[in-house]
Design a protein around this motif. Structure first.
Motif, mmCIF file in Angstrom:
data_model
loop_
_atom_site.group_PDB
_atom_site.id
_atom_site.type_symbol
_atom_site.label_atom_id
_atom_site.label_comp_id
_atom_site.label_asym_id
_atom_site.label_seq_id
_atom_site.Cartn_x
_atom_site.Cartn_y
_atom_site.Cartn_z
ATOM 1 N N ALA A 47 0.958 -1.250 -0.059
ATOM 2 C CA ALA A 47 -0.028 -0.165 -0.160
ATOM 3 C C ALA A 47 0.898 1.358 -0.056
ATOM 4 N N PRO A 49 0.158 5.033 1.250
ATOM 5 C CA PRO A 49 -0.980 5.776 1.688
ATOM 6 C C PRO A 49 -0.666 7.199 1.051
ATOM 7 N N GLN A 53 -3.095 4.884 -2.438
ATOM 8 C CA GLN A 53 -3.027 3.363 -3.244
ATOM 9 C C GLN A 53 -3.373 2.296 -2.169
ATOM 10 N N GLN A 54 -4.237 1.428 -2.332
ATOM 11 C CA GLN A 54 -4.599 0.314 -1.073
ATOM 12 C C GLN A 54 -3.784 -0.854 -1.659
ATOM 13 N N GLU A 56 -2.756 -4.807 -2.408
ATOM 14 C CA GLU A 56 -3.389 -5.672 -2.995
ATOM 15 C C GLU A 56 -2.650 -7.002 -3.427
#
Length: 102
Positions: A47, A49, A53-54, A56
């Protein structure tokens, strides 16, 4: 390297033996090719921050050694040879049938 991008290949060894697909990317220095739908791995993306953006988990194709794949011609695996034309151009040839490989 006798296998190029956009060739239709079959995996002849390894966990994905028997799978067919198109060569997406050829890596001649590493003697590897990336085949669509073959040798799938899961890559964990970190991620970010700051960029919003997360994290995955992405499923993607990993490279496979070129010795573990063979070109498909008429539904069967074939080895590749070379022939020189009269004008000096080098042409890939199927060892099984003798036909030119585009």
């Amino acid at each position: 390297m006798k296998i190029k991008k956009d060739d239709e290949v079959v995996v002849i060894a390894g966990k994905d033996k028997g799978a067919t697909g198109k060569v997406v990317k050829a890596l001649p220095r590493e003697q590897r090719v990336v085949v669509e739908g073959v040798n799938l791995i899961k890559k964990h993306k970190r991620a970010n921050p700051a960029g919003g953006q997360q994290g995955e988990v992405v499923t993607m194709e990993a490279p496979i050694h070129v010795s573990n794949v063979a070109i498909v011609e008429d539904g069967k695996a074939t080895r590749v040879g070379y022939r020189f034309e009269e004008d000096g151009t080098k042409v890939r040839v199927s060892r099984r049938t003798g036909k030119d490989i585009s």
